[in-house]
Design a protein around this motif. Structure first.
Motif, short mmCIF file in Angstrom:
data_model
loop_
_atom_site.label_atom_id
_atom_site.label_comp_id
_atom_site.label_asym_id
_atom_site.label_seq_id
_atom_site.Cartn_x
_atom_site.Cartn_y
_atom_site.Cartn_z
N THR A 140 -2.64 6.02 -0.06
CA THR A 140 -3.70 5.03 0.07
C THR A 140 -3.86 4.62 1.53
O THR A 140 -4.98 4.55 2.04
N LEU A 141 -2.75 4.37 2.20
CA LEU A 141 -2.79 4.02 3.62
C LEU A 141 -3.34 5.18 4.44
O LEU A 141 -4.14 4.98 5.36
N VAL A 152 -8.75 -0.36 9.49
CA VAL A 152 -7.52 -0.11 8.73
C VAL A 152 -6.71 -1.40 8.61
O VAL A 152 -6.20 -1.72 7.54
N ILE A 153 -6.61 -2.14 9.69
CA ILE A 153 -5.87 -3.39 9.68
C ILE A 153 -6.51 -4.39 8.72
O ILE A 153 -5.82 -5.11 8.01
N LYS A 187 -7.98 -3.93 5.93
CA LYS A 187 -7.77 -3.64 4.51
C LYS A 187 -6.35 -3.95 4.05
O LYS A 187 -6.07 -3.89 2.87
N GLN A 188 -5.46 -4.31 4.97
CA GLN A 188 -4.09 -4.62 4.59
C GLN A 188 -3.94 -6.12 4.33
O GLN A 188 -4.63 -6.93 4.94
N ASP A 189 -3.04 -6.44 3.44
CA ASP A 189 -2.74 -7.85 3.18
C ASP A 189 -1.98 -8.42 4.37
O ASP A 189 -1.15 -7.76 4.97
N MET A 241 0.83 -1.18 0.00
CA MET A 241 0.00 0.00 0.00
C MET A 241 0.88 1.24 0.00
O MET A 241 1.80 1.34 0.79
N ASN A 292 -9.70 -11.13 4.11
CA ASN A 292 -10.32 -9.80 4.15
C ASN A 292 -11.84 -9.86 4.29
O ASN A 292 -12.45 -8.95 4.84
N ASN A 333 -3.29 -9.42 7.30
CA ASN A 333 -3.77 -8.96 8.60
C ASN A 333 -3.90 -10.14 9.56
O ASN A 333 -4.04 -11.27 9.14
#
Length: 171
Positions: A5-6, A126-127, A129-131, A1, A138, A133
């Motif tokens: 975007t982040l 937020v966590i 949406k990250q790869d 990211m 997701n 996690n």
């Protein structure tokens, strides 16, 4: 990211909380005069005594099992350590600042509880949406992550209530 975007993903939950809070503050103000002061106080008590625990336990009932609670033992220890350190810092603040006696218990309680459980409501989306996690895929991350936050909030609320009751009898 990428950074922007982040930043956007991290800002959206905070922006949503700020928008809802500002709308609620405007509606609760004397400028709009939507509700009288007694009604605002009663509504505030209803939200914190009834709606918040209902939201937490509804999220817990959907996804959390006894095995999950046992595997999350560290959260209970974390809350206990946070309350212990916060209580000690609050006691030091009371001794240094010497507030009025009826405020001492409130200051210690607020230092002990702080914002322990609520900050995770902003961090978990937020966590998710990250790869990679910690809550898995997701598609199920928000459900499992919110149950994790709900359990943390339930533990912290119970500790906060117990701490406030203890300090009210101590004074």
């Amino acid at each position: 990211m990428g950074f922007w975007t982040l930043f956007e993903v991290a800002s959206m939950p905070i922006l949503q909380v700020l928008l809802i809070s500002s709308l609620g503050a405007f509606m609760a103000s004397d400028y709009l005069n939507l509700l009288p002061e007694v009604a605002r106080r009663s509504l505030n008590k209803i939200v914190f005594i009834i709606f918040t625990p209902s939201l937490m336990f509804a999220n817990l009932a959907k996804t959390v099992t006894l095995e999950d609670i046992i595997s999350w033992w560290f959260m209970i220890v974390n809350v206990g350590i946070t309350f212990l350190i916060g209580g000690i810092l609050g006691w030091i603040a009371v001794k240094l600042l010497k507030p009025k006696p009826h405020l001492e218990g409130l200051i210690i309680s607020m230092c002990a509880s702080g914002n322990l459980g609520n900050i995770m409501l902003i961090i978990v989306p937020v966590i998710c949406k990250q790869d990679g996690n910690p809550f898995g895929d997701n598609t199920v991350c928000s459900t499992i992550g919110l149950s994790y936050v709900s359990f943390s909030m339930a533990v912290s609320v119970q500790c906060s209530i117990s701490h406030s009751i203890f300090l009210s009898y101590d004074s």
